[in-house]
Write a protein that holds these residues in place. Structure first.
Motif: not given
Length: 708
Positions: A12-13, A15, A17-19, A21-22, A33, A44-46
């Protein structure tokens, strides 16, 4: 056992996953979360909602919006309430029936009445009317069905992320194992397998694996119960060279008697040094059996003298695997042929691992497997069969000319099924040194070596080689094939997980594209059919899997820009006038503007923008001509036109496939790329032919050759 924090951080750290979820946050406003398996620690929290901060006064960017760990009683998705009173869903993420982490999705309300109550609650807390209204307005309104669907999708994404992280960790351990084995092989080859030097190399390499201070190797004297120290390194072990103990005495003797490793931490009562006479300041000692053919040949002892150094689990596993190899090397030290064979296996497995690391498609994995088989085995037929993940496909390579009857018989022996009664969904032929010869009865005698591809104790396929003319396979052939199957199984699983995540994205986009058909007089399913046609052309001309995936999304979203046009234009039953047509021609640019908001669709934008360009330069929006038009856009243009011609419209009836082909060919060289038109026609013909004649209809093409 739940995955460690390092696995979750890796999952979850990154890119990806971040992309993802964003994009979900931007599209829906929902907050995600991820907590550890006990739901106690935030991983991880977005996204954070301003309402939560105003309602609770909590402004810690590292804190979860959901307060204390929620109570999770089952693996089902359940509903909770966040600290600020907003609804949220808790979704445990499991792999192999074990919980790996917990996903919490929240930051929404179910109705505008809920917004009003939240507004009043903030006013009661003393928040200004402007601040309360702004905070409440940002909270999205989502129905229960919408949120539950998004929660299911998010949990699937999280499951895929954790599975990939676990696979990457396992892959790293396997890669290190292969590196160690290959390095040892190089050293042994340089010393030409002289026994004394082999023993010393084994001790030195074992010490290097765990950065040990001392080590020794004890071998069982044939016909006796005595263990003798035959090689030693380090101050704590060097003086033990030549020492003898009986099986059952001390730690090393117990390991020889039981065949199980023993790890001792500390130096209480001399326990850590009883195996390593005389032992000097040893704080951690491990003794690993050297087992060959279910028989203990000796014991490998490794010692650490630093109090701040402990052995990790992966080091212990690697040491045990190394001991297995060491036992084999010792047994065959006087027989160089077998030793060379072992190194031969490791080299091919190392090459195989490198090839597999770049594979993103199940067909690529099968092709890579057959390529290594072709360099390693002398076969008449080799194959990779996949019977899991919803597939039932076979990929085979010929070492000589074979009849269809022979191929079916070998496939049956390799997989244990009657292929004539239960044929495979598809059989792909990769040419090596032979071909599928004219049909004739199978009168050969075959030696077939087959290994199951196992994933979590389930058979997901087979890897096999077959030879005729009295040839047979040996135990080392089976060992190599088994090693290849083990490596391939992990890659097949990784690729399958990737495919499921990719398909989840595609389904989400497909759901969006379905709304486009409702916004105009489009034939139902138009976007989906254009997608299938474009991907079919991409496969026909041999595009890479990445380009075919771009065509998948471009086909679904090529008309998304029409959502920015007025209904008067979209629903007009008669021909558009010049002004209306000019407005209609803006939809590719409007579509690109919409896709700008989604990073992972960057590659799709030029395809959507230019799919109405013409080969003669008379298209729009940029009036590109010929090969100035991106290849994927040319493919999409032909696919879009074909479906439009063969679909029913309010202003004209659908036309037949034959009429569509005639019209496309008439426009080849002016409106369309002639080569793409012919590729679509050929692909449709071949698809119809394959559907009517059976599994062995294959497309002879350069890409069907084995890699050099």
């Amino acid at each position: 056992m739940a995955p460690g924090r390092d696995v979750l951080n890796s999952a979850f750290g990154g890119r990806a996953w971040r992309d993802a979820i964003d994009a979900l946050l931007e599209a829906t406003g929902l907050i995600v979360d991820v907590l550890d398996s006990d739901a106690r620690t935030l991983v991880c929290s977005r996204g954070r909602c301003e309402y939560c901060e105003l309602a609770t006064g909590a402004r810690d960017a590292h804190a979860t919006c959901f307060g204390e760990a929620p109570e999770i009683k089952s693996s089902e998705i359940s509903r909770i309430t966040c600290r600020a009173g907003l609804p949220a869903y808790v979704a445990p993420v499991e792999i192999d029936d074990r919980r790996t982490c917990v996903v919490i999705v929240g930051g929404f309300v179910s109705s505008t009445r809920d917004r009003k109550r939240l507004f009043e609650r903030l006013l009661a807390r003393g928040v200004s009317e402007f601040g309360a209204r702004k905070a409440v307005r940002e909270i999205p309104v989502r129905t229960k069905r919408e949120v539950e669907s998004l929660v299911v999708m998010t949990r699937a994404m999280a499951q895929g992320a954790v599975a990939r992280a676990l696979e990457n960790k396992s892959w790293a351990e396997r890669t290190r194992e292969l590196e160690v084995f290959v390095e040892v092989g190089k050293e042994l080859n340089e010393i030409e397998y002289r026994l004394d030097e082999v023993l010393d190399v084994i001790v030195a390499r074992a010490m290097a694996i765990v950065a040990a201070d001392s080590g020794s190797l004890m071998l069982l004297r044939p016909g006796t119960d005595m263990l003798e120290v035959v090689a030693a390194r380090g101050d704590a072990s060097r003086d033990a060279l030549g020492a003898i103990i009986h099986v059952g005495d001390g730690i090393a003797g117990r390991v020889a008697a039981t065949g199980r490793s023993v790890l001792v931490n500390g130096d209480r009562d001399g326990q850590a040094n009883r195996s390593l006479k005389p032992g000097r300041g040893i704080t951690t000692a491990v003794s690993v059996p050297l087992v060959r053919a279910d028989s203990v040949q000796g014991v490998l002892n490794i010692a650490l003298c630093r109090k701040d150094r402990k052995l990790r689990g992966d080091e212990m596993r690697l040491l045990e695997r190394f001991a297995e190899m060491a036992a084999s090397v010792i047994e065959t030290a006087h027989g160089r042929d077998d030793a060379y064979r072992t190194m031969h296996e490791l080299m091919h497995l190392g090459e195989f691992s490198k090839w597999l690391a770049d594979c993103t498609d199940l067909a690529e994995v099968a092709t890579a497997t057959l390529s290594v088989l072709s360099k390693t085995f002398d076969f008449d037929l080799a194959g990779c069969v996949i019977t899991g993940w919803g597939l039932d496909d076979a990929t085979v390579a010929f070492g000589t000319d074979l009849t269809e009857a022979s191929v079916e018989r070998i496939l049956g022996e390799a997989t244990g099924r009657d292929v004539a009664v239960e044929p495979f969904s598809s059989v792909r032929h990769i040419t090596s040194l032979g071909r599928l010869a004219p049909d004739a009865p199978d009168d050969g005698t075959w030696s077939v070596l087959s290994v199951e591809i196992m994933v979590h104790e389930h058979v997901m396929g087979y890897v096999f080689v077959a030879a005729g003319n009295g040839r047979s396979f040996q135990s080392f052939d089976h060992r190599l094939l088994l090693g290849m199957a083990e490596h391939a199984s992990k890659t097949f699983e990784r690729v399958a997980v990737f495919a499921r995540v990719r398909d989840d994205y595609a389904k989400t986009v497909a759901a969006l594209s379905a709304t486009l058909d409702l916004s105009e007089h489009a034939a139902p399913g138009h976007a989906g059919r254009v997608m299938e046609l474009a991907m079919l052309v991409g496969q026909e001309i041999g595009l890479a899997i990445e380009d075919i995936e771009v065509l998948r999304f471009a086909g679904l979203l090529h008309d998304i820009g029409k959502t920015g046009l007025s209904e008067e234009i979209l629903l007009k039953p008669t021909k558009l006038n010049d002004d209306e047509m000019a407005e209609m021609r803006r939809h590719p640019e409007i579509g690109v503007g919409i896709l700008e908001q989604i990073d992972f669709l960057d590659a799709v934008k030029p395809v959507v923008l230019h799919h109405h360009e013409r080969w003669d330069g008379a298209g729009y929006p940029a009036e590109l001509a010929g090969e100035e038009i991106p290849l994927l856009a040319r493919i999409l243009a032909v696919s879009d036109a074909f479906d439009a011609i063969t679909s029913e419209w309010p202003y004209r009836p659908r036309r037949t496939f034959a009429e569509a082909r005639t019209e496309l060919r008439a426009g080849a060289g002016t409106q369309f790329d002639p080569e793409i038109v012919e590729a679509l026609v050929d692909a449709l013909d071949r698809k119809a032919l394959a559907a009517s004649t059976g599994l062995f209809v294959q497309r002879p093409a350069p890409e069907d050759q084995l890699p050099a």
